[in-house]
Write a protein that holds these residues in place. Structure first.
Motif, short mmCIF file in Angstrom:
data_model
loop_
_atom_site.label_atom_id
_atom_site.label_comp_id
_atom_site.label_asym_id
_atom_site.label_seq_id
_atom_site.Cartn_x
_atom_site.Cartn_y
_atom_site.Cartn_z
N PRO A 286 12.89 -4.92 7.47
CA PRO A 286 12.40 -6.08 6.71
C PRO A 286 11.08 -5.81 6.01
O PRO A 286 10.37 -4.84 6.30
CB PRO A 286 12.22 -7.14 7.80
N ILE A 287 10.78 -6.69 5.09
CA ILE A 287 9.48 -6.73 4.42
C ILE A 287 8.69 -7.83 5.10
O ILE A 287 9.20 -8.93 5.31
CB ILE A 287 9.65 -7.06 2.92
N VAL A 288 7.46 -7.52 5.46
CA VAL A 288 6.59 -8.54 6.05
C VAL A 288 5.38 -8.71 5.12
O VAL A 288 4.83 -7.73 4.62
CB VAL A 288 6.18 -8.19 7.50
N VAL A 289 5.02 -9.98 4.86
CA VAL A 289 3.92 -10.29 3.96
C VAL A 289 2.90 -11.13 4.70
O VAL A 289 3.24 -12.14 5.33
CB VAL A 289 4.42 -11.10 2.73
N ASN A 290 1.63 -10.72 4.64
CA ASN A 290 0.54 -11.54 5.14
C ASN A 290 0.26 -12.55 4.02
O ASN A 290 -0.21 -12.17 2.95
CB ASN A 290 -0.68 -10.68 5.44
N GLU B 220 1.44 -1.88 13.48
CA GLU B 220 2.08 -1.83 12.17
C GLU B 220 1.64 -2.97 11.27
O GLU B 220 1.60 -2.83 10.05
CB GLU B 220 3.60 -1.85 12.32
N LEU B 221 1.31 -4.11 11.85
CA LEU B 221 0.89 -5.26 11.07
C LEU B 221 -0.61 -5.25 10.77
O LEU B 221 -1.05 -5.93 9.84
CB LEU B 221 1.26 -6.55 11.80
N ARG B 222 -1.35 -4.48 11.51
CA ARG B 222 -2.81 -4.45 11.36
C ARG B 222 -3.25 -4.10 9.94
O ARG B 222 -4.22 -4.64 9.43
CB ARG B 222 -3.42 -3.49 12.37
N SER B 223 -2.50 -3.21 9.27
CA SER B 223 -2.88 -2.79 7.91
C SER B 223 -2.75 -3.93 6.89
O SER B 223 -3.28 -3.83 5.79
CB SER B 223 -2.03 -1.61 7.46
N GLU C 174 0.83 -1.21 0.00
CA GLU C 174 0.00 0.00 0.00
C GLU C 174 0.86 1.26 0.00
O GLU C 174 0.55 2.24 -0.66
CB GLU C 174 -0.93 -0.01 1.21
N GLU C 175 1.98 1.22 0.74
CA GLU C 175 2.85 2.38 0.87
C GLU C 175 4.11 2.27 0.00
O GLU C 175 4.97 3.15 0.04
CB GLU C 175 3.26 2.56 2.33
N GLY C 176 4.25 1.19 -0.75
CA GLY C 176 5.46 0.97 -1.53
C GLY C 176 6.63 0.61 -0.63
O GLY C 176 6.48 0.43 0.57
#
Length: 150
Positions: A113-117, A79-82, A22-24
């Protein structure tokens, strides 16, 4: 010659694994859609993160837990909620690698880091609160640490 239906099927397959930011990414905010492609089949150790918005943009990303077994990212739940609701096991974590020759001189950004749901395919690059992580950890140092603990 491919039929229109076959072409559409191929196109949807190509986008099936796309993740959206969403934010790049930091410094690349206008690029939102990426396709992670494993370097080795069935492995998340090293991937190429291909931009779906610019064919000339790609990043090398790596699984930080395979680089450092003690890697423990501290992040606020907010931060992870989005990224959508998820259990801890539904997040994949990656760090961006800057490649150099020789490979041991390559660096990884363990601080951001990059976090992916994995369920929603939403992704975000975050800045960790952990003091011990920096923007440039040498791969050679990480592999030496791993050898010392064996």
């Amino acid at each position: 010659m491919e039929s229109k239906k076959q072409a559409e099927s191929t196109l949807s397959c190509e986008y099936e694994g796309t993740v959206s930011f969403e934010e790049g990414l930091f410094g690349f905010e206008k690029y939102k859609r990426f396709l992670p492609v494993p370097v080795e089949e069935d492995s998340d150790a090293v991937l190429t993160l291909l931009s779906m918005d610019d064919k000339d943009l790609a990043f090398i990303i790596m699984n930080p837990f395979l680089l450092d077994a003690d890697y423990h990212p501290e992040v606020e739940a907010e931060e992870l909620r989005s990224l959508g609701e998820a259990a801890d096991t539904e997040y994949s974590w990656y760090v961006i690698c800057t490649a150099h020759q020789p490979a041991e001189e390559s660096t990884v950004n363990m601080k951001c880091p990059i976090v992916v749901n994995v369920r929603t395919r939403k992704a975000k690059q975050i800045i960790l609160r952990n003091e011990g992580y920096t923007f440039r950890h040498r791969l050679g140092d990480l592999t030496q640490k791993e050898k010392q603990t064996c």
